[in-house]
Design an enzyme around this catalytic site. Sequence first.
Site, PDB file in Angstrom:
ATOM      1  N   PRO A 221     -16.572 -12.057  -4.040  1.00  0.00           N
ATOM      2  CA  PRO A 221     -17.903 -12.149  -3.765  1.00  0.00           C
ATOM      3  C   PRO A 221     -18.600 -11.647  -2.509  1.00  0.00           C
ATOM      4  O   PRO A 221     -19.845 -11.499  -2.468  1.00  0.00           O
ATOM      5  CB  PRO A 221     -18.040 -13.673  -3.638  1.00  0.00           C
ATOM      6  CG  PRO A 221     -16.842 -14.366  -3.306  1.00  0.00           C
ATOM      7  CD  PRO A 221     -15.844 -13.425  -3.672  1.00  0.00           C
TER       8      PRO A 221
ATOM      9  N   PHE B  60     -16.956   6.983 -10.131  1.00  0.00           N
ATOM     10  CA  PHE B  60     -16.838   8.204 -10.727  1.00  0.00           C
ATOM     11  C   PHE B  60     -16.883   8.318 -12.113  1.00  0.00           C
ATOM     12  O   PHE B  60     -17.204   8.986 -12.778  1.00  0.00           O
ATOM     13  CB  PHE B  60     -15.644   8.798  -9.805  1.00  0.00           C
ATOM     14  CG  PHE B  60     -15.326  10.148 -10.337  1.00  0.00           C
ATOM     15  CD1 PHE B  60     -16.471  11.299  -9.770  1.00  0.00           C
ATOM     16  CD2 PHE B  60     -14.362  10.512 -11.014  1.00  0.00           C
ATOM     17  CE1 PHE B  60     -16.192  12.584 -10.199  1.00  0.00           C
ATOM     18  CE2 PHE B  60     -14.330  12.023 -11.279  1.00  0.00           C
ATOM     19  CZ  PHE B  60     -15.237  12.942 -10.966  1.00  0.00           C
TER      20      PHE B  60
ATOM     21  N   ASP C 214      -7.221   7.583   0.732  1.00  0.00           N
ATOM     22  CA  ASP C 214      -8.767   7.007   0.883  1.00  0.00           C
ATOM     23  C   ASP C 214      -9.002   5.796   1.711  1.00  0.00           C
ATOM     24  O   ASP C 214      -9.623   5.135   1.072  1.00  0.00           O
ATOM     25  CB  ASP C 214      -9.095   7.235  -0.600  1.00  0.00           C
ATOM     26  CG  ASP C 214     -10.741   7.369  -0.497  1.00  0.00           C
ATOM     27  OD1 ASP C 214     -11.187   7.694   0.395  1.00  0.00           O
ATOM     28  OD2 ASP C 214     -11.284   7.151  -1.555  1.00  0.00           O
TER      29      ASP C 214
ATOM     30  N   GLY D  17     -22.514  -1.797  -9.629  1.00  0.00           N
ATOM     31  CA  GLY D  17     -22.379  -0.296  -9.015  1.00  0.00           C
ATOM     32  C   GLY D  17     -21.841   0.476 -10.352  1.00  0.00           C
ATOM     33  O   GLY D  17     -21.337   0.254 -11.232  1.00  0.00           O
TER      34      GLY D  17
END
EC number: 2.7.10.2
Length: 1009
Positions: free
Chosen positions: A506, A435, A549, A432
């Site tokens: 995983p 930021f 967060d 992926g």
Amino acid sequence: MSGVSEPLSRVKVGTLRPPEGPPEPMVVVPVDVEKEDVRILKVCFYSNSFNPGKNFKLVKCTVQTEIQEIITSILLSGRIGPNIQLAECYGLRLKHMKSDEIHWLHPQMTVGEVQDKYECLHVEAEWRYDLQIRYLPEDFMESLKEDRTTLLYFYQQLRNDYMQRYASKVSEGMALQLGCLELRRFFKDMPHNALDKKSNFELLEKEVGLDLFFPKQMQENLKPKQFRKMIQQTFQQYASLREEECVMKFFNTLAGFANIDQETYRCELIQGWNITVDLVIGPKGIRQLTSQDTKPTCLAEFKQIRSIRCLPLEETQAVLQLGIEGAPQSLSIKTSSLAEAENMADLIDGYCRLQGEHKGSLIIHAKKDGEKRNSLPQIPTLNLESRRSHLSESCSIESDIYAEIPDETLRRPGGPQYGVAREDVVLNRILGEGFFGEVYEGVYTNHKGEKINVAVKTCKKDCTLDNKEKFMSEAVIMKNLDHPHIVKLIGIIEEEPTWIVMELYPYGELGHYLERNKNSLKVPTLVLYALQICKAMAYLESINCVHRDIAVRNILVASPECVKLGDFGLSRYIEDEDYYKASVTRLPIKWMSPESINFRRFTTASDVWMFAVCMWEILSFGKQPFFWLENKDVIGVLEKGDRLPKPELCPPVLYTLMTRCWDYDPSDRPRFTELVCSLSDIYQMERDIAIEQERNARYRPPKILEPTAFQEPPPKPSRPKYKHPPQTNLLAPKLQFQVPEGLCASSPTLTSPMEYPSPVNSLHTPPLHRHNVFKRHSMREEDFIRPSSREEAQQLWEAEKIKMRQVLDRQQKQMVEDSQWLRREERCLDPMVYMNDKSPLTPEKEAGYTEFTGPPQKPPRLGAQSIQPTANLDRTDDLVYHNVMTLVEAVLELKNKLSQLPPEEYVVVVKNVGLNLRKLIGSVDDLLPSLPASSRTEIEGTQKLLNKDLAELINKMRLAQQNAVTSLSEDCKRQMLTASHTLAVDAKNLLDAVDQAKVVANLAHPPAE
């Protein structure tokens, strides 16, 4: 919001101990420079951050480095903001902290010249470097709108000057306006009515402080209540303004009191004779002001100036000579000191560069007989983007300069070494994009030759050094963490490109895992996930680390039974406001607590709020909280008292725990250590329930074909409910647990009829242990008799039928006893009811009642508080008895009217209960001296318990009022009724204790015949 208050000094390389991370060497240092010629300047700037470590920057340079390079390095670092277009507006000021001596440093001066000319005058540690906006465009209001970073920086600079120089001199009305404008701008996400809440205003006073917004003198002159009301009213006027509008309103308001765009110098004009004037220098040119009542007279525009020269005179005075185009002679200005003349020269030269066609310096050195300083090496004319690229390449080439000041937080003696070699890590597919860069799947080979699957976070090549520091901050925090439910750091590669290597799990993110497996995941597993994250947060709480967060997107699934908390990039180093500005997808508004949204305050209590939202996500299988709202609407919903609704599969006791975490007052939220205990209990209970349900589904009794004559099933026996656990549990005081049907007594083997106590002797039954509730007499497969023939099956059915009839007869007998006991109670509690009863139950009817004509009446629950009969005594002039009955009537009135009353009238019925309780306690106090000393302890203890019950009732009333328009309204009302019932029962217990003491003291008499 304000600059650093401590002195900013120049320190040598070997003595620096930075408080937070390594310095950012933006200025290129040649390799062949001697170590003694290398300097590190600590430069102060303005910031919104409350953290002093965020308000300065360490710049590495040499004695040949020009001031302009230092200014450019700070602007390129991104520390004060992105996309600066008006870089020529900035200047560097050297200030002596003890004498307020000020020197404006010309951009072409070198660090060595500053040291030889100014720093040698005082002790090195007493000097401070400040980054300031000194040169403004002609129409600066409009020009600054195109450069938001410069606009906000100029605002911070003016705010600082206002609080230090003007706040004590302006009127109260202006101080109130300017303070409320800063409140609105700083807390831009706060709703317009937030300060009307007392808790919000107290949080502003205690946690943030009113001194940041209003002068102390004003706070001392006004009464606190009056001052608070004035702030609330004024704040309402600016509640609809956006940040830029607040800034512009501040400029316009302050401009009516002080000159915000110009500097004034008291000096003399030399024109044959000396004229004392105020010389005003600003975007409109050089003007003179002879008196306050007259308008300034223009002496020269910056486009007309051709040369600037400073000449020292006797007795520390100096002359500033300006060569003006078309004028027969230069304009001579006499100043009180050479430093003042040099400051004026720098100001005029800066405006000439900003507004004139000539971008070089116009200052002429007196020692070089007319040789202009622009003959020196020119100031780099590259734009910021080209300069950024040039400096980034230079810094990457000379990366060895980082080693001169080690970061002590990254290298602790004796601790584990997290540096790994790049050749030991092999990157595979991209998982992926984060930021700061991509996240890869890879394989790491450790020193033992073992291959480990890892996730590698990378930092983009074009990332600024400031963003790289923020990227590395996650690794700085993670290397000190060691917990089974926190993502483990494998190593760090600090060389370009920077990599952070972590364990790879995983199953991926928890949010995606929940969506994929929502049909197979059971409630105990979901509660287990919440418990594991809670344990990780309790660990962070113990080391004073705030995560900020907590969400399912930042939790990784290591196995179907294990999750781990990750993403520590925001835990400590990234500023609060930067997180709001990151991007729409990263805005955590819907997870934040009200104080975090309103005041940007992040504490362990705000983490508790976010953790409860994360639990809601888990029980909702990854749904986003408040997905039906926009970010800007969330705080309004929270302020009204609305909370996230209960997920469909969420156990009621767990949802009640969530609501405790969503208390508006941070101090009333539980701590993570308490939450771990509560979630452990809930997990144990849910797991036991699941085991029982699975066992019941696996072992079912064989189906026996019954004859046609016996098709009608017997009546269903009554089911005693689950006994409540002790009220010391954290989960929810006096919470009515909803136990699944599988744990109720509908199963014949859960509680046999012989073991079930009647209401009469249930008072003497020992309380059930919490964990014993779930110990059922489960039927095993061998307990069932398998019939070998139809005749044997018929015999088994006949035996079962006889056994069932015996059970029904026993239950019906108990119901008759219960009915008789109930009528005795009614006769004792309210004689009028018994007298008005015109149809008493006759013995004949009682005998006929054994014929089953309808569903049996349910006996009292095991967990209910049974009330013993009142002593049969003479109640004439018995004030205690009379007051107890009155109190019970008040409680019944509350119960009957609660559903019909508006929330604001709850206090009326509760007040009635309180007044009757006061009368009851007063009557007991009057009687207490005549009672035996041995009985007083019990009576006084019961009195204290009643006071505690009343306090609990009041708390539940307030909770019901706060949640009157929310989905929790009915639950809060039930809690209020439970508290009132407890108070009534304890009042009855007080009456019994008094009666017993009166019997011992021979003060009781039997009733008259």
